[in-house]
Design a protein around this motif. Structure first.
Motif, short mmCIF file in Angstrom:
data_model
loop_
_atom_site.label_atom_id
_atom_site.label_comp_id
_atom_site.label_asym_id
_atom_site.label_seq_id
_atom_site.Cartn_x
_atom_site.Cartn_y
_atom_site.Cartn_z
N UNK A 1 49.79 109.35 32.32
CA UNK A 1 50.64 109.28 33.09
C UNK A 1 51.63 110.22 32.91
N UNK A 2 52.30 110.97 33.59
CA UNK A 2 53.40 111.79 33.44
C UNK A 2 54.63 111.69 34.50
N UNK A 3 55.87 111.84 34.06
CA UNK A 3 56.77 111.86 35.09
C UNK A 3 57.61 112.96 34.58
N UNK A 4 58.44 113.64 35.74
CA UNK A 4 59.43 114.60 35.38
C UNK A 4 60.87 114.06 35.75
N UNK A 5 62.00 114.58 34.96
CA UNK A 5 63.30 114.01 35.38
C UNK A 5 64.23 115.31 35.17
N UNK A 6 65.03 115.54 36.16
CA UNK A 6 66.12 116.52 36.02
C UNK A 6 66.88 116.46 35.07
N UNK A 27 61.15 100.92 25.71
CA UNK A 27 60.73 99.85 24.79
C UNK A 27 59.30 99.37 25.18
N UNK A 28 59.06 98.95 26.59
CA UNK A 28 57.83 98.46 26.92
C UNK A 28 56.84 99.64 27.02
N UNK A 29 57.14 100.79 27.24
CA UNK A 29 56.17 101.81 27.46
C UNK A 29 55.40 102.18 26.08
N UNK A 30 56.60 102.36 24.97
CA UNK A 30 56.14 102.29 23.43
C UNK A 30 55.03 101.28 23.35
N UNK A 31 55.36 99.94 23.52
CA UNK A 31 54.56 98.92 23.27
C UNK A 31 53.39 98.87 23.82
N UNK A 39 58.71 116.53 26.60
CA UNK A 39 58.64 117.88 26.56
C UNK A 39 59.81 118.46 27.45
N UNK A 40 60.59 119.10 26.94
CA UNK A 40 61.66 119.82 27.68
C UNK A 40 61.20 120.85 28.61
N UNK A 41 61.84 120.95 29.78
CA UNK A 41 61.35 121.77 30.95
C UNK A 41 62.80 122.74 31.04
N UNK A 42 62.43 123.81 31.80
CA UNK A 42 63.50 124.57 32.33
C UNK A 42 64.79 123.84 32.90
N UNK A 43 64.41 122.96 33.58
CA UNK A 43 65.14 121.87 34.26
C UNK A 43 64.89 120.34 33.87
N UNK A 44 65.44 119.80 32.87
CA UNK A 44 65.17 118.41 32.50
C UNK A 44 64.15 118.14 31.72
N UNK A 45 63.20 117.34 31.83
CA UNK A 45 62.04 116.95 30.72
C UNK A 45 60.97 116.31 31.71
N UNK A 46 59.83 116.42 30.80
CA UNK A 46 58.58 115.72 31.29
C UNK A 46 58.16 114.66 30.13
N UNK A 47 58.14 113.27 30.59
CA UNK A 47 57.62 112.45 29.92
C UNK A 47 56.25 112.07 30.14
N UNK A 48 55.36 111.89 29.00
CA UNK A 48 53.72 111.41 29.21
C UNK A 48 53.50 110.35 28.39
N UNK A 49 52.87 109.28 28.85
CA UNK A 49 52.38 108.07 28.00
C UNK A 49 51.03 108.12 28.37
N UNK A 50 50.47 107.90 27.56
CA UNK A 50 48.73 107.68 27.54
C UNK A 50 48.44 106.11 27.43
N UNK A 51 47.90 105.62 28.58
CA UNK A 51 47.56 104.11 28.46
C UNK A 51 46.03 103.96 28.71
#
Length: 67
Positions: A1-6, A27-31, A39-51
């Protein structure tokens, strides 16, 4: 799952505080995740978690066969 945030601020796990209500998402995501990347993006960041998802009560991971 991947989400982007500005917001360019990278996520950080806060110090443990049993009295704190909310703000436990990272904390829950890491658990529950097998992998986590930011990953930093030109605007914001992208967060990816493998579940991994279990296919059956025996615990076989989705997409993999038992040995």
């Amino acid at each position: 799952m991947s989400v982007w945030d500005s917001d360019p601020v990278l996520p950080d796990v806060a110090a443990t505080d049993p009295q704190c209500v909310g703000r436990h998402g990272l904390e829950i995501t890491l658990a529950v995740s097998q992998g986590y990347e930011v990953h930093r993006e030109p605007v914001g960041k992208r967060v990816t978690a493998l579940i991994a998802l279990a296919d059956d009560p025996g615990g076989n991971i989705a997409g993999r066969t038992a040995p």
